[in-house]
Design a protein around this motif. Structure first.
Motif, short mmCIF file in Angstrom:
data_model
loop_
_atom_site.label_atom_id
_atom_site.label_comp_id
_atom_site.label_asym_id
_atom_site.label_seq_id
_atom_site.Cartn_x
_atom_site.Cartn_y
_atom_site.Cartn_z
N ARG A 1 31.40 43.54 49.22
CA ARG A 1 30.55 42.50 49.90
C ARG A 1 31.21 42.07 51.27
NH1 ARG A 1 31.37 39.43 45.33
NH2 ARG A 1 32.25 37.96 46.56
N GLY A 2 32.30 42.59 51.59
CA GLY A 2 33.04 42.28 52.78
C GLY A 2 33.50 40.71 52.67
N ALA A 3 33.90 40.34 51.49
CA ALA A 3 34.23 39.00 51.24
C ALA A 3 35.64 38.43 51.79
CB ALA A 3 34.25 38.68 49.67
N PHE A 4 36.32 39.43 52.51
CA PHE A 4 37.66 39.03 52.93
C PHE A 4 37.95 39.75 54.06
CE2 PHE A 4 38.14 42.14 49.60
CZ PHE A 4 39.03 43.16 50.35
N GLN A 5 38.80 39.46 54.92
CA GLN A 5 39.23 40.18 56.14
C GLN A 5 40.59 41.00 55.64
OE1 GLN A 5 37.54 40.00 58.66
NE2 GLN A 5 36.05 38.39 58.04
N GLY A 6 40.95 42.01 56.45
CA GLY A 6 41.93 42.70 55.98
C GLY A 6 41.87 43.64 54.88
N ALA A 7 42.96 43.84 53.76
CA ALA A 7 42.70 44.56 52.77
C ALA A 7 43.14 43.89 51.38
CB ALA A 7 44.09 45.41 52.97
N ALA A 8 42.51 44.52 50.35
CA ALA A 8 42.76 43.87 49.02
C ALA A 8 43.81 44.76 48.38
CB ALA A 8 41.52 44.01 48.17
N VAL A 9 44.84 44.42 47.60
CA VAL A 9 45.90 44.93 47.04
C VAL A 9 46.02 44.35 45.53
CG1 VAL A 9 48.23 45.24 47.00
CG2 VAL A 9 47.06 45.00 49.10
N LEU A 10 46.22 45.56 44.74
CA LEU A 10 46.64 45.02 43.31
C LEU A 10 48.15 44.70 42.95
CD1 LEU A 10 44.37 47.61 41.42
CD2 LEU A 10 43.77 45.19 42.34
N THR A 11 48.54 43.65 42.53
CA THR A 11 50.15 43.56 42.26
C THR A 11 50.25 43.40 40.88
OG1 THR A 11 49.56 41.33 42.28
CG2 THR A 11 50.33 42.24 44.43
N MET A 12 51.49 44.27 40.32
CA MET A 12 51.59 44.47 39.04
C MET A 12 52.42 43.42 38.50
SD MET A 12 49.72 46.97 39.22
CE MET A 12 48.96 47.84 40.55
N GLY A 13 53.16 42.66 39.25
CA GLY A 13 53.93 41.82 38.73
C GLY A 13 55.05 42.23 37.64
N GLY A 14 55.48 43.36 37.72
CA GLY A 14 56.55 43.99 36.76
C GLY A 14 57.82 43.52 37.01
N ARG A 15 58.76 43.56 36.20
CA ARG A 15 60.07 43.23 36.47
C ARG A 15 60.75 44.27 37.30
NH1 ARG A 15 62.57 42.46 30.91
NH2 ARG A 15 60.65 44.16 30.44
N PRO A 16 61.89 43.98 38.07
CA PRO A 16 62.29 45.07 38.68
C PRO A 16 63.04 46.14 38.00
CG PRO A 16 63.18 42.80 39.52
CD PRO A 16 62.20 42.93 38.31
#
Ligand SMILES: [Zn+2]
Ligand SMILES: [Zn+2]
Length: 337
Positions: free
Chosen positions: A320-335
């Motif tokens: 939909r072009g709902a945001f500017q820039g890039a979408a990123v999935l973040t996994m939230g895993g422990r280091p």
């Protein structure tokens, strides 16, 4: 360590990705197991789920803008170490022997394999990649900021290279790739002109904020003739539209993997040694060169974060072009220990 991982799986066209638990993949000879920190959402992923790319691996885990840390490796991996941060791009493997590989054009390899398409990708907590196609990344910093560089940045950079020494560069479709290319152009003291969907004043403002000399709708004329035009939007009618704004000797570079049909146009708008070309994939040299340049610009990505389980939402917002820039999935895993 975990023995399973969560992943978003693409099973068939017309159905949303499904959140699943899968056994942890094991790295074979020459491969590394990577704990994914972040994975960018690319327009190519939309073409995949829309069935516009032929013969995907099915089911497949999408995602080819992967930033993560090496957890373990199989035999014959000398160049990477455990805990090291790496990036995994679209180009996941080549044959090394075909006429394209033999002539420095591995991006055109007859037997290339692509991440998140023919190889499971980064919409997951872990992934396995061929170590030879991973890029070393800086240890510090935000993984989500780095992820868009792996495709939007790389393909944008290759498109810009094909535009040669162009001073005035038109950019059609001001999304993730464009907002990175814009920063490179500004760094190189070149001018850019941003074309968006008609009425998309938010994207036009965004482009001006990044230094656009001019921003307007794709049906408008820029104030100067362009030396090159980069087309990131998948709309064929943009090709003749861009040609009409080109200076003699200028080039239209089509940077997407898929585009709707290009309408017929009169020869006179191509005359004058104007040309049209496409950009296909990337070479590892492109990646090394661009990832070396990025911190010197320095490139700062406008990032919209989504947890892994909301990948479908990220794809819909991209559509939909709902945001500017890039979408990123973040996994939230422990280091990784
Ligand atoms: Zn090859
Ligand atoms: Zn991509």
């Amino acid at each position: 360590m975990n023995t399973t991982m969560r992943a978003m799986l693409f099973e068939r066209r017309g159905t949303p990705l499904r959140l699943v638990d899968l056994p942890l993949p094991q790295p074979g000879t020459g491969s590394v197991l990577i704990q994914v920190e972040a994975c960018g959402v690319c327009r190519t992923d939309l073409h995949l789920v829309d069935g516009e790319l032929p013969n995907p691996l099915l089911p497949v885990i999408p995602g080819h803008e992967i930033v993560g840390r090496v957890v373990s490796f199989g035999d014959q991996v000398a160049e990477l170490r455990v805990g090291q941060r790496v990036g995994v791009p679209w180009l996941g493997g080549t044959c090394g022997t075909c006429r394209f590989c033999a002539s420095g054009r591995e991006n055109l390899c007859d037997n290339a394999r692509f991440t998140g398409y023919q190889i499971n990708g980064g919409y997951a907590e872990y992934t396995v990649a061929d170590a030879r196609y991973c890029f070393p990344l800086p240890d510090a910093g935000d993984a989500a900021q780095l992820a868009p560089l792996l495709c939007a940045g790389l393909i944008g950079y290759r498109a810009l290279r094909l535009a040669g020494e162009a001073l005035r560069v038109g950019i059609y479709g001001f999304g993730a790739a464009a907002h990175i290319v814009a920063q490179v152009l500004k760094f190189q003291k070149r001018e850019f002109y941003a074309f968006t969907r008609p009425g998309d004043t938010a994207s036009q403002d965004f482009a001006r904020g990044l230094g656009a000399r001019w921003a307007g709708s794709a049906d408008q004329s820029p104030p100067a003739k362009l030396d090159a035009a980069l087309i990131f939007a998948p709309a064929g009618p943009l090709v003749p539209a861009a040609l009409r704004h080109l200076e003699k000797g200028g080039r239209v570079v089509c940077a997407g993997i898929h585009m709707s049909e290009i309408p017929a146009f009169p020869y006179e708008i191509l005359w004058g040694e104007r040309s049209i070309c496409s950009v296909a994939n990337l070479t590892r040299d492109d990646g090394l060169e661009f990832l070396d340049l990025a911190p010197r610009v320095p490139i700062s990505c406008e990032v919209h974060r989504f947890p892994l389980a909301r990948a479908n939402e990220a794809l819909e917002q991209l559509r939909r072009g709902a945001f500017q820039g890039a979408a990123v999935l973040t996994m939230g895993g422990r280091p990784v220990a």
